[in-house]
Design a protein around this motif. Structure first.
Motif, PDB file in Angstrom:
ATOM      1  N   VAL A   1     -13.241  14.988  -3.658  1.00 51.11           N
ATOM      2  CA  VAL A   1     -13.688  15.163  -5.039  1.00 51.11           C
ATOM      3  C   VAL A   1     -13.213  13.957  -5.854  1.00 51.11           C
ATOM      4  N   ARG A   2     -14.136  13.108  -6.252  1.00 54.30           N
ATOM      5  CA  ARG A   2     -13.770  11.858  -6.926  1.00 54.30           C
ATOM      6  C   ARG A   2     -12.992  12.091  -8.216  1.00 54.30           C
ATOM      7  N   ALA A   3     -13.313  13.178  -8.908  1.00 55.13           N
ATOM      8  CA  ALA A   3     -12.605  13.464 -10.158  1.00 55.13           C
ATOM      9  C   ALA A   3     -11.121  13.684  -9.900  1.00 55.13           C
ATOM     10  N   ARG A   4     -10.787  14.283  -8.774  1.00 55.51           N
ATOM     11  CA  ARG A   4      -9.374  14.488  -8.443  1.00 55.51           C
ATOM     12  C   ARG A   4      -8.671  13.153  -8.237  1.00 55.51           C
ATOM     13  N   ALA A   5      -9.342  12.246  -7.563  1.00 54.66           N
ATOM     14  CA  ALA A   5      -8.749  10.935  -7.334  1.00 54.66           C
ATOM     15  C   ALA A   5      -8.507  10.213  -8.655  1.00 54.66           C
ATOM     16  N   ARG A   6      -9.502  10.274  -9.542  1.00 51.97           N
ATOM     17  CA  ARG A   6      -9.341   9.610 -10.844  1.00 51.97           C
ATOM     18  C   ARG A   6      -8.213  10.240 -11.648  1.00 51.97           C
ATOM     19  N   GLN A   7      -8.129  11.566 -11.627  1.00 55.51           N
ATOM     20  CA  GLN A   7      -7.080  12.252 -12.392  1.00 55.51           C
ATOM     21  C   GLN A   7      -5.685  11.842 -11.939  1.00 55.51           C
ATOM     22  N   ARG A   8      -5.538  11.575 -10.661  1.00 54.46           N
ATOM     23  CA  ARG A   8      -4.228  11.220 -10.114  1.00 54.46           C
ATOM     24  C   ARG A   8      -3.983   9.716 -10.135  1.00 54.46           C
ATOM     25  N   GLY A   9      -4.957   8.936 -10.620  1.00 51.26           N
ATOM     26  CA  GLY A   9      -4.800   7.496 -10.638  1.00 51.26           C
ATOM     27  C   GLY A   9      -4.812   6.870  -9.260  1.00 51.26           C
ATOM     28  N   VAL A  10      -5.583   7.464  -8.357  1.00 52.07           N
ATOM     29  CA  VAL A  10      -5.624   6.999  -6.972  1.00 52.07           C
ATOM     30  C   VAL A  10      -6.668   5.895  -6.834  1.00 52.07           C
ATOM     31  N   GLU A  11      -6.248   4.740  -6.366  1.00 48.91           N
ATOM     32  CA  GLU A  11      -7.148   3.606  -6.161  1.00 48.91           C
ATOM     33  C   GLU A  11      -7.876   3.710  -4.825  1.00 48.91           C
ATOM     34  N   LEU A  12      -7.185   4.242  -3.823  1.00 48.24           N
ATOM     35  CA  LEU A  12      -7.747   4.326  -2.472  1.00 48.24           C
ATOM     36  C   LEU A  12      -7.648   5.769  -1.960  1.00 48.24           C
ATOM     37  N   PRO A  13      -8.668   6.593  -2.203  1.00 48.79           N
ATOM     38  CA  PRO A  13      -8.636   7.970  -1.694  1.00 48.79           C
ATOM     39  C   PRO A  13      -8.876   8.001  -0.189  1.00 48.79           C
ATOM     40  N   ILE A  14      -8.042   8.745   0.527  1.00 47.62           N
ATOM     41  CA  ILE A  14      -8.162   8.904   1.976  1.00 47.62           C
ATOM     42  C   ILE A  14      -8.437  10.383   2.242  1.00 47.62           C
TER      43      ILE A  14
ATOM     44  N   ASP B   1       2.986  -4.768  -6.747  1.00 44.49           N
ATOM     45  CA  ASP B   1       1.599  -4.559  -7.171  1.00 44.49           C
ATOM     46  C   ASP B   1       0.902  -3.543  -6.259  1.00 44.49           C
ATOM     47  N   PRO B   2       1.376  -2.311  -6.221  1.00 49.47           N
ATOM     48  CA  PRO B   2       0.916  -1.385  -5.180  1.00 49.47           C
ATOM     49  C   PRO B   2      -0.543  -0.965  -5.313  1.00 49.47           C
ATOM     50  N   VAL B   3      -1.198  -0.842  -4.161  1.00 49.48           N
ATOM     51  CA  VAL B   3      -2.464  -0.130  -4.051  1.00 49.48           C
ATOM     52  C   VAL B   3      -2.103   1.332  -3.852  1.00 49.48           C
ATOM     53  N   THR B   4      -2.469   2.177  -4.802  1.00 51.10           N
ATOM     54  CA  THR B   4      -2.104   3.591  -4.731  1.00 51.10           C
ATOM     55  C   THR B   4      -3.146   4.357  -3.924  1.00 51.10           C
ATOM     56  N   ALA B   5      -2.697   4.982  -2.837  1.00 53.24           N
ATOM     57  CA  ALA B   5      -3.564   5.762  -1.961  1.00 53.24           C
ATOM     58  C   ALA B   5      -3.028   7.192  -1.869  1.00 53.24           C
ATOM     59  N   PHE B   6      -3.890   8.116  -1.489  1.00 50.23           N
ATOM     60  CA  PHE B   6      -3.488   9.508  -1.350  1.00 50.23           C
ATOM     61  C   PHE B   6      -4.300  10.112  -0.210  1.00 50.23           C
ATOM     62  N   ALA B   7      -3.606  10.662   0.785  1.00 46.41           N
ATOM     63  CA  ALA B   7      -4.257  11.283   1.937  1.00 46.41           C
ATOM     64  C   ALA B   7      -4.337  12.788   1.709  1.00 46.41           C
ATOM     65  N   SER B   8      -5.546  13.276   1.469  1.00 47.29           N
ATOM     66  CA  SER B   8      -5.726  14.692   1.146  1.00 47.29           C
ATOM     67  C   SER B   8      -7.191  15.073   1.268  1.00 47.29           C
ATOM     68  N   GLY B   9      -7.444  16.316   1.647  1.00 45.15           N
ATOM     69  CA  GLY B   9      -8.811  16.823   1.648  1.00 45.15           C
ATOM     70  C   GLY B   9      -9.417  16.860   0.263  1.00 45.15           C
ATOM     71  N   TRP B  10      -8.560  16.976  -0.758  1.00 42.64           N
ATOM     72  CA  TRP B  10      -9.051  17.014  -2.139  1.00 42.64           C
ATOM     73  C   TRP B  10      -9.634  15.673  -2.570  1.00 42.64           C
ATOM     74  N   MET B  11      -9.363  14.622  -1.828  1.00 41.06           N
ATOM     75  CA  MET B  11      -9.901  13.315  -2.183  1.00 41.06           C
ATOM     76  C   MET B  11     -11.411  13.223  -1.962  1.00 41.06           C
TER      77      MET B  11
ATOM     78  N   HIS C   1       0.852  -1.183   0.000  1.00 42.07           N
ATOM     79  CA  HIS C   1       0.000   0.000   0.000  1.00 42.07           C
ATOM     80  C   HIS C   1       0.890   1.236   0.000  1.00 42.07           C
ATOM     81  N   ALA C   2       0.885   1.929  -1.118  1.00 38.33           N
ATOM     82  CA  ALA C   2       1.709   3.128  -1.309  1.00 38.33           C
ATOM     83  C   ALA C   2       0.850   4.362  -1.050  1.00 38.33           C
ATOM     84  N   VAL C   3       1.119   5.053   0.032  1.00 39.27           N
ATOM     85  CA  VAL C   3       0.288   6.175   0.468  1.00 39.27           C
ATOM     86  C   VAL C   3       1.016   7.489   0.189  1.00 39.27           C
ATOM     87  N   GLY C   4       0.423   8.315  -0.660  1.00 39.79           N
ATOM     88  CA  GLY C   4       0.964   9.644  -0.900  1.00 39.79           C
ATOM     89  C   GLY C   4       0.566  10.572   0.232  1.00 39.79           C
ATOM     90  N   ALA C   5       1.554  11.213   0.844  1.00 39.73           N
ATOM     91  CA  ALA C   5       1.290  12.114   1.963  1.00 39.73           C
ATOM     92  C   ALA C   5       2.374  13.182   1.989  1.00 39.73           C
TER      93      ALA C   5
END
Length: 338
Positions: A267-280, A255-265, A173-177
C-alpha cells in the motif's frame, strides 16, 4: 458437525481461545496457568505464563525476549510429536511463519481442530516450511485477507534493495525489519542473492539473530552498527527495528536510503506515511491467495477467522458453502513484522 459442537470444547474467554477438555489456552493475551504458544512474537507469547507448551525454538526465543517473564514451566514439543492432555491429543505442525512457529492440532472424540497461529506458504530459508493438516475446524489468521494483498517474489524484492545499493554507493541503506523473523529472513535472502559483505545491526536485533544461529541458521558476517562511525557505514546495509529507522538513531547514518520490509508496503500510502523511500514488499504472513488456498485444502467445513481483515474472508468462506465465524479475539495488535 454443527457449530455448537465445536463451541462445546473450544471457547473464547477473557484470556483468548480455550480448550475446555484439555484445560489450556492457545496464545493467551495475558497470564494463564496452562498455555500452548504458537510462536514467539509479542502478541502471541505474553509474559506471565505458568506451564507452557511450544517448540524448542519458540521457548528459547521467549526466554531471550522475556527474561524473567518467560514461562515458569516450559515444555518443548517437537513437530509431529503427539502429547495426551487428559482426553485430548495435541501435536504441533510447522506454520512457516518464523523460526519455531507452529500450528496447534487438537484431536478430541474423533474431531480435529487446527489453530494456525500466524502462517505463510512462501519458501523461507530461516524456518520449517508450512505443513498442511486436514481438519474439521480450521482457525486461521486474516492479517492480509484482502485481494489487494499478493506478496510477490521475495527474491525480486531483495533485488530492489541490492540494485539501490549499487546505484547509491555513497549512501547507507537503513532497512526497517521486525526483530524476530523478518530481520533474519532479509539477511538470509541477501546471502542467497550473493551479498557477502558485512550486514550491520541495531543492538535490538543482535540477541535474536544469535538465537537463530544457535539453531543452525547461518547468517554470515553480522556486526553491531551502534557506535560505528558514519563513514564506516557509508554504502553498507544496516538493519534496525522499524521505529529506529526514522528516529534519532538513524541520523548517525550517511545520507540513509530509508527502506522497510513489510507486507504493508504493498500500500503506497503506508510507505509515504512512514517516510519510506524504498518499500520492500516482504511478509511473513499468508497473502490473500494463500489464505484462500489453505482454507480450501484443509477440507474443513468450519472456519474461524481471527486478528485481521475478517469481512472479505468470511464472505469468501460463506460463498464456498463453508461455515465461517469471526472470533474477534482481543490482544492481537498490528505488528511491525507483517
Amino acid at each position: 458437525m454443527q457449530p455448537k459442537v465445536f463451541d462445546s470444547w473450544l471457547a473464547v474467554d477473557r484470556k483468548g481461545l480455550y480448550c475446555r477438555p484439555g484445560g489450556f489456552h492457545i496464545d493467551p493475551h495475558g497470564p494463564a496457568e496452562k498455555a500452548i504458544v504458537t510462536h514467539a512474537h509479542a502478541d502471541h507469547a505474553r509474559p506471565g505464563l505458568g506451564a507452557a507448551l511450544a517448540t524448542e525454538e519458540t521457548l528459547a526465543i521467549m526466554q531471550t525476549r522475556l527474561g524473567d517473564g518467560a514461562p515458569k514451566t516450559p515444555q518443548a514439543l517437537a513437530y509431529g510429536e503427539v502429547l495426551k492432555i487428559g482426553d485430548v491429543s495435541v501435536w504441533l505442525a510447522p506454520a512457516g511463519h518464523v523460526l519455531g512457529s507452529a500450528q496447534v492440532v487438537i484431536e478430541w472424540e474423533g474431531v480435529r481442530a487446527v489453530v494456525s497461529g500466524d502462517y505463510k506458504r512462501q519458501a523461507d530459508p530461516t524456518c520449517a516450511p508450512f505443513e498442511l493438516v486436514p481438519c474439521d475446524l480450521f482457525v486461521t489468521e486474516a492479517t492480509f485477507a484482502l485481494p489487494v494483498f499478493r506478496h510477490g517474489d521475495p527474491a525480486e524484492e531483495i533485488g530492489k534493495l541490492l540494485r539501490s545499493v549499487e546505484q547509491f554507493p555513497e549512501r547507507t541503506h537503513a532497512v526497517g525489519a521486525y526483530g524476530l523473523g523478518k530481520t533474519q529472513r532479509v539477511i538470509k535472502l541477501l546471502r542467497e542473492a550473493g551479498y557477502d559483505r558485512p550486514i550491520w545491526l541495531h543492538g535490538a536485533l543482535q540477541e535474536t539473530c544469535a538465537t537463530y544461529e544457535r539453531f543452525g541458521i547461518d547468517l554470515g558476517d553480522l556486526r553491531p552498527a551502534t557506535g560505528e562511525k558514519r563513514e564506516t557505514l557509508r554504502g553498507e546495509i544496516v538493519l534496525g527495528p522499524p521505529s529506529a529507522i526514522t528516529d534519532r538513531w538513524s541520523r548517525r547514518l550517511a545520507d540513509p536510503v530509508t527502506a522497510f520490509a513489510s507486507g504493508w508496503m504493498r500500500v503506497r500510502a503506508r510507505a509515504r506515511q512512514r517516510g519510506v523511500e524504498l518499500p520492500i514488499v516482504l511478509s511473513d504472513h499468508a497473502d490473500w491467495d494463500e489464505l484462500v488456498q489453505t482454507i480450501e485444502e484443509t477440507g474443513a467445513g468450519e472456519i474461524w477467522v481471527t486478528h485481521g481483515q475478517e469481512d472479505a474472508l468470511l464472505h469468501h468462506i460463506q460463498m464456498t458453502g463453508k461455515r465461517g465465524r469471526a472470533l474477534r479475539l482481543i490482544g492481537f495488535e498490528e505488528e511491525e513484522d507483517q
